[in-house]
Design a protein around this motif. Structure first.
Motif, PDB file in Angstrom:
ATOM      1  N   UNK A 104       0.838  -1.202   0.000  1.00 58.24           N
ATOM      2  CA  UNK A 104       0.000   0.000   0.000  1.00 58.24           C
ATOM      3  C   UNK A 104       0.872   1.251   0.000  1.00 58.24           C
ATOM      4  N   UNK A 105       0.361   2.309  -0.647  1.00 60.34           N
ATOM      5  CA  UNK A 105       1.038   3.585  -0.535  1.00 60.34           C
ATOM      6  C   UNK A 105       0.981   4.041   0.911  1.00 60.34           C
ATOM      7  N   UNK A 106       2.038   4.679   1.346  1.00 56.98           N
ATOM      8  CA  UNK A 106       2.080   5.118   2.729  1.00 56.98           C
ATOM      9  C   UNK A 106       1.389   6.469   2.904  1.00 56.98           C
ATOM     10  N   UNK A 107       0.982   6.697   4.148  1.00 59.21           N
ATOM     11  CA  UNK A 107       0.514   8.016   4.566  1.00 59.21           C
ATOM     12  C   UNK A 107      -0.684   8.543   3.782  1.00 59.21           C
ATOM     13  N   UNK A 108      -1.781   7.831   3.914  1.00 61.45           N
ATOM     14  CA  UNK A 108      -3.040   8.377   3.428  1.00 61.45           C
ATOM     15  C   UNK A 108      -4.078   8.233   4.533  1.00 61.45           C
ATOM     16  N   UNK A 109      -5.201   8.913   4.379  1.00 61.91           N
ATOM     17  CA  UNK A 109      -6.146   9.095   5.475  1.00 61.91           C
ATOM     18  C   UNK A 109      -7.339   8.147   5.400  1.00 61.91           C
ATOM     19  N   UNK A 110      -7.784   7.728   6.578  1.00 61.84           N
ATOM     20  CA  UNK A 110      -8.998   6.931   6.696  1.00 61.84           C
ATOM     21  C   UNK A 110      -9.660   7.221   8.034  1.00 61.84           C
ATOM     22  N   UNK A 111     -10.969   7.297   8.025  1.00 69.62           N
ATOM     23  CA  UNK A 111     -11.738   7.429   9.258  1.00 69.62           C
ATOM     24  C   UNK A 111     -12.400   6.099   9.580  1.00 69.62           C
ATOM     25  N   UNK A 112     -12.740   5.913  10.848  1.00 69.96           N
ATOM     26  CA  UNK A 112     -13.421   4.693  11.280  1.00 69.96           C
ATOM     27  C   UNK A 112     -14.729   5.092  11.952  1.00 69.96           C
ATOM     28  N   UNK A 113     -15.804   4.434  11.548  1.00 72.38           N
ATOM     29  CA  UNK A 113     -17.121   4.690  12.136  1.00 72.38           C
ATOM     30  C   UNK A 113     -17.728   3.364  12.584  1.00 72.38           C
ATOM     31  N   UNK A 114     -18.650   3.449  13.535  1.00 71.37           N
ATOM     32  CA  UNK A 114     -19.288   2.251  14.072  1.00 71.37           C
ATOM     33  C   UNK A 114     -20.802   2.338  13.935  1.00 71.37           C
ATOM     34  N   UNK A 115     -21.391   1.261  13.418  1.00 72.03           N
ATOM     35  CA  UNK A 115     -22.846   1.153  13.321  1.00 72.03           C
ATOM     36  C   UNK A 115     -23.393   0.276  14.442  1.00 72.03           C
ATOM     37  N   UNK A 116     -24.695   0.456  14.695  1.00 70.40           N
ATOM     38  CA  UNK A 116     -25.494  -0.452  15.530  1.00 70.40           C
ATOM     39  C   UNK A 116     -25.165  -0.408  17.013  1.00 70.40           C
ATOM     40  N   UNK A 117     -24.990   0.771  17.537  1.00 64.44           N
ATOM     41  CA  UNK A 117     -24.944   0.948  18.991  1.00 64.44           C
ATOM     42  C   UNK A 117     -26.390   1.160  19.452  1.00 64.44           C
ATOM     43  N   UNK A 118     -26.853   0.473  20.504  1.00 63.55           N
ATOM     44  CA  UNK A 118     -26.111  -0.282  21.515  1.00 63.55           C
ATOM     45  C   UNK A 118     -26.102  -1.805  21.327  1.00 63.55           C
ATOM     46  N   UNK A 119     -26.875  -2.337  20.369  1.00 63.98           N
ATOM     47  CA  UNK A 119     -27.019  -3.785  20.268  1.00 63.98           C
ATOM     48  C   UNK A 119     -26.700  -4.247  18.853  1.00 63.98           C
ATOM     49  N   UNK A 120     -25.728  -5.154  18.753  1.00 67.38           N
ATOM     50  CA  UNK A 120     -25.405  -5.742  17.458  1.00 67.38           C
ATOM     51  C   UNK A 120     -24.883  -7.156  17.665  1.00 67.38           C
ATOM     52  N   UNK A 121     -25.545  -8.131  17.071  1.00 63.49           N
ATOM     53  CA  UNK A 121     -25.097  -9.511  17.173  1.00 63.49           C
ATOM     54  C   UNK A 121     -25.209 -10.083  18.579  1.00 63.49           C
ATOM     55  N   UNK A 122     -24.589 -11.238  18.780  1.00 63.09           N
ATOM     56  CA  UNK A 122     -24.663 -11.950  20.066  1.00 63.09           C
ATOM     57  C   UNK A 122     -23.570 -11.488  21.028  1.00 63.09           C
ATOM     58  N   UNK A 123     -23.823 -11.712  22.299  1.00 65.04           N
ATOM     59  CA  UNK A 123     -22.774 -11.602  23.314  1.00 65.04           C
ATOM     60  C   UNK A 123     -22.530 -13.002  23.870  1.00 65.04           C
ATOM     61  N   UNK A 124     -21.415 -13.158  24.565  1.00 60.24           N
ATOM     62  CA  UNK A 124     -21.079 -14.491  25.078  1.00 60.24           C
ATOM     63  C   UNK A 124     -20.168 -14.367  26.285  1.00 60.24           C
ATOM     64  N   UNK A 125     -20.205 -15.409  27.137  1.00 63.48           N
ATOM     65  CA  UNK A 125     -19.350 -15.427  28.308  1.00 63.48           C
ATOM     66  C   UNK A 125     -19.638 -14.254  29.225  1.00 63.48           C
ATOM     67  N   UNK A 126     -18.570 -13.624  29.696  1.00 63.32           N
ATOM     68  CA  UNK A 126     -18.714 -12.489  30.608  1.00 63.32           C
ATOM     69  C   UNK A 126     -18.766 -11.150  29.875  1.00 63.32           C
ATOM     70  N   UNK A 127     -18.735 -11.180  28.555  1.00 63.58           N
ATOM     71  CA  UNK A 127     -18.683  -9.941  27.775  1.00 63.58           C
ATOM     72  C   UNK A 127     -20.100  -9.387  27.597  1.00 63.58           C
TER      73      UNK A 127
END
Length: 286
Positions: A1-24
């Protein structure tokens, strides 16, 4: 990959998405993500919320939304019920946006960002235009996506591994998760260079689920090792490529680069695809 380019990160589906398990717990998922954010000194990220998902059985997950905000996360509107636009009218969809907004408008770090569930913008011209006009007239900014590796596909296998004490499987799933993410980042760069003659500012879509919560810290390590600068989404959205988003009537959700390819009548199937069967093969191995 070319170095030094920009990316943002976003999150969908707060507060519930998929399963939980164990103590998490649901709150742990947010804590894991935000802990990695602080460790890597990342900018504040937008979490797109569905306030209709607060109740899960006897549990109320408003504390999950509040935890996201208290640790510096921003909030965006993802509709109240995470509606599938193929199954409802434009009027119902707009009511769901409005209902969600009423519940987050007074929360700290609320923004005017909106993201369509499933990236579905309209399966008819009338729907597409009606909703777009509502969003525009109410000051919303639709948050784009250029990198999406379907991280949610890892959730159920990871949850199964935790429930069945198959932790060696989780290590292999993490390796595949990171490999797939980096592959999709590379593909996004290649598609960007093809149509824009440059590497645009990218926006990655992740989900607030158990797999990404567990793998996020290592994912950031690998992304940074590739020389990618992680910036806030406001900066990425200043890229001119996002100023005009193609209006495409479709029953299929498409990210920004997929829409760009579509209007150029190009099939992207030649690019590496997410290894769905391999995820399950590794994850459910007994």
């Amino acid at each position: 990959m070319d170095k030094n380019y920009n990316m943002s990160i976003t999150f969908d589906d707060i507060p519930v998405h998929g399963s939980v398990a164990g103590e998490i717990s649901r709150k742990d998922i947010v804590d894991f993500i935000l802990s990695a954010t602080k460790k890597h000194d990342l900018p504040s990220m937008v979490g797109f919320v569905n306030m209709g998902k607060l109740k899960e059985g006897e549990k109320n997950h408003e504390e999950v939304v509040d935890e996201w905000v208290s640790q510096g996360g921003m909030l965006g509107n993802h509709t109240y019920s995470h509606l599938d636009l193929r199954e409802v009218s434009a009027q119902e969809f707009v009511c769901d946006i409005r209902k969600n907004q009423e519940l987050i408008v007074d929360k700290k770090n609320n923004t005017n960002f909106f993201r369509y569930p499933y990236l579905l913008e309209g399966d008819s011209y009338e729907k597409l235009v009606y909703i777009k006009n509502y969003l525009d007239s109410n000051g919303y900014k639709v948050c784009p996506v250029s990198v999406d590796f379907l991280d949610f596909l890892w959730n159920e296998p990871v949850a199964w591994c935790i429930k069945n004490n198959k932790y060696s499987n989780i290590d292999k799933l993490k390796e595949l998760y990171i490999k797939t993410a980096l592959c999709k980042i590379k593909s996004a760069k290649e598609i960007s260079l093809k149509y824009y003659k440059r590497n645009i500012n990218h926006v990655m879509l992740l989900h607030a689920g158990i797999a990404t919560a567990i793998f996020f810290n290592d994912l950031i390590d690998e992304i940074k090792n590739e020389g990618v600068n992680i910036v806030n989404v406001q900066d990425s959205m200043q890229d001119p490529c996002y100023m005009i988003s193609p209006l495409i009537v479709s029953k299929k959700g498409r990210n920004h680069l997929m829409k760009t390819a579509f209007i150029h009548e190009e099939d992207l199937s030649s690019y590496p695809q997410v290894p769905r069967s391999l995820i399950n093969e590794i994850g459910y191995k007994k």
